[in-house]
Scaffold this motif. Sequence first.
Motif, PDB file in Angstrom:
ATOM      1  N   GLN A  36      11.803 -31.151  28.738  1.00 55.94           N
ATOM      2  CA  GLN A  36      11.882 -29.724  28.427  1.00 55.94           C
ATOM      3  C   GLN A  36      13.304 -29.198  28.607  1.00 55.94           C
ATOM      4  N   TYR A  39      15.543 -30.075  25.631  1.00 50.39           N
ATOM      5  CA  TYR A  39      15.360 -29.260  24.437  1.00 50.39           C
ATOM      6  C   TYR A  39      15.413 -27.757  24.724  1.00 50.39           C
ATOM      7  N   LYS A  43      16.052 -23.886  19.769  1.00 53.15           N
ATOM      8  CA  LYS A  43      14.921 -22.992  19.506  1.00 53.15           C
ATOM      9  C   LYS A  43      14.297 -23.221  18.126  1.00 53.15           C
ATOM     10  N   LYS A  48      11.373 -28.203  18.729  1.00 48.84           N
ATOM     11  CA  LYS A  48      10.145 -28.002  19.504  1.00 48.84           C
ATOM     12  C   LYS A  48       9.117 -29.078  19.173  1.00 48.84           C
TER      13      LYS A  48
END
Length: 73
Positions: A36, A39, A43, A48
């Motif tokens: 997490q 990344y 956005k 994702k």
Amino acid sequence: MCLVLIIRICLLPLFFSQMRATQRMQVLQPQIQRIQRKYAARKDPRSKEAMQREIMALQQRHNANPLGSYLLC
């Protein structure tokens, strides 16, 4: 009182499977957080999706089901 004991004995295997799933997810949590953070700055939908794929691959590799810990909640 006997009925309650019988029901609890029947639910015991589900309780143990829930505890195992919770422990597996706790062991994987640092690795999931690392993915997490990797990344976090991105956005866009592709990033994702890539993050979700990595997390799912990690869970499959370690035979961990994220919904298994919510079995009896």
